[in-house]
Design a protein around this motif. Structure first.
Motif: not given
Ligand code: ATP
Length: 356
Positions: A237-241, A347-350
């Motif tokens: 969820y937080l770091n989808p590749a 501002g979280r990475p996308v």
């Protein structure tokens, strides 16, 4: 519902079994349903195989069970290649979407069936079937027939039937799909509890991302015949590749942006980029609803609609360029359609993908 098959309640029934799919290929008349799947399941681990219809989930599960012969690669159970091991010798318990109970047998007879096939004696058979039924909370319904049970109860019987022979591996193919929402959640949690008590290595096929995230130790996201990413629910969820994972797991707004130097600029705000990404040019950025805040000042927008989701509220707003964006916020912040608001990104990475 606390009995566990022949074991003290807290102890695993067995040390646990490792399952490995190594570069597994399966073809149907020239169509590659599995294109070289690698999956390493630790002893006692619960893996959910998640993906859209037709991506190969069921084929992977059937290959592991022995219901399908594979065309390449290998399948190892506790390090042993099972290519030439017939289905009934792989020591695997299975539960399918359709409850598939024998209609002419009672619940007890259904659960005893696998033991009868293994020539387990009468008294032990009855005791073990009763333990398995107690484990799924149906000890009191042993004398009923399938048509006298609800869907959820039938699926519990199917689970008891799969576990009564103490298999090394449990395979579940969309076991909750035919059930209504409340029963789904209850049975899902029940399956997880029993799986943990028994310590049984489990592969659970589903197309429902919420279900997968809720029950599994790790989720393997499949797309067109292969695993695109495997990780804990949080990692996915937080770091989808990939954009596919960002889109399939959770909800994402797809916003146009411009990439440069490892970042993307979306509506004037610079966001860091996750994973492999196009270095520059026009892109689509996948931004979670909870990463867009309603703020005092920022990007102007107009409320389109808002829905109450219990613990939070999801609101759709229209930007000046007509793009509609989903945002998530506190239940108390009720926003009426037509209200003017301002938006800000957390501002979280996308994740980004090239714009096509
Ligand atoms: P669903 O969620 O809809 O059940 P799935 O991810 O489980 O989908 P599979 O049933 O594994 O998908 O099918 C993968 C691909 O293989 C699909 O394109 C399907 O049409 C094809 N396929 C599956 N079984 C067969 C078969 N027996 N003969 C030919 N093609 C098949």
């Amino acid at each position: 519902m606390t009995a566990v098959l022949d074991t003290p309640a807290a102890a695993p029934a067995q040390p646990g079994t490792r399952v490995q799919l190594v570069d597994v290929v399966k073809e149907y008349a020239g169509h590659r349903a599995l294109t070289g799947v690698d999956l390493d399941i630790a002893p006692g681990e619960f893996i959910a195989l998640l993906g859209p219809s037709g991506c190969g989930k069921t084929t992977a599960l059937r290959a592991l069970s022995g219901l399908e012969q594979i065309d390449g690669g290998s399948i190892l159970i506790d390090g042993v290649d099972v290519a030439s091991t017939p289905i009934n010798k792989r020591d695997i318990g299975m539960v399918f979407q359709s409850y598939s109970l024998f209609p002419h047998m009672t619940v007890r007879q259904n659960v005893e069936f696998g033991l009868r096939m293994r020539r387990v004696g009468g008294a032990e058979r009855t005791r073990r079937a009763q333990d398995a039924l107690d484990m799924v909370g149906l000890g009191h319904l042993a004398g009923r027939f399938a048509h006298q049970l609800s869907g959820g109860q039938q699926q519990r019987v199917a689970l008891a039937r799969a576990l009564v022979t103490r298999p090394r591996v449990l395979l579940l193919d969309e076991p909750l799909s035919a059930l209504d929402a409340k029963v789904r959640v209850a049975l899902r949690d029940e399956i997880r509890r029993i799986q943990q008590e028994l310590g049984i290595t489990t592969l659970f096929v589903t197309h429902d991302q919420e279900e997968a995230l809720a029950v599994a130790d790790r989720v393997a996201v499949m797309n067109t015949g292969n695993i695109e990413q495997i990780g804990t629910p949080e990692e996915l969820y937080l770091n989808p590749a990939t954009p596919f994972v960002a889109d399939f797991v959770g909800l994402s707004n797809k916003l146009e942006g411009s990439a440069a130097g490892g970042a993307v600029t979306v509506y004037g705000q610079r966001l860091e980029v996750l994973g492999d990404a196009p270095a520059s040019g026009a892109v689509i950025a996948y931004v979670r609803p909870e990463d867009i805040l309603i703020a005092e000042s920022g990007l102007p927008a107009t409320v389109v609609s808002t829905s109450f989701l219990g613990s939070l509220r999801r609101t759709f707003v229209r930007l000046d360029d007509d793009t509609v964006v989903a945002v998530q916020h506190e239940v108390g912040d009720r926003l009426e359609p037509g209200a003017a608001v301002a938006l800000r990104f957390t501002g979280r990475p996308v994740v980004i993908a090239p714009k096509v």
